[in-house]
Design a protein around this motif. Sequence first.
Motif: not given
Length: 127
Positions: A88-100
């Motif tokens: 889940q953390r890895n999934y969130v990081e994909i999203w966070a990178t895209a958001i940033r």
Amino acid sequence: MDISRPALYRHFANKEAILGDMLVGVSERLLTEARRRTAGLDDLTAVLATLVDWHVEFALDQPALIVVQSRDLASLGEADRCRVRRLQRNYVEIWATAIRAVAPGTDEQAARAAAHAVFGLINSPPR
């Protein structure tokens, strides 16, 4: 397709093992598919749109899995719970990178919070 309890327990040691297999599988699928769908995309907005599309598609196709994950995650054995949380953390990081990427100046914590807020909105209909 009906599966008898004895047949099920030939493949799994107990209910906890069934739940672990299910929730690890859900988390792996979300992460793997997010990576696959965004690989090679250069348009940063397209990356984020693709992630949203994927998560919505999953939520609409698998509402029962979302309910089980939110309701029963705490019931997992420690090893499976740690594995799910890591995925889940890895999934969130994909999203966070895209958001940033689409919102320069957004710090990591705010991007992660935004990702979790989106998940909450998308995942809420089954509940």
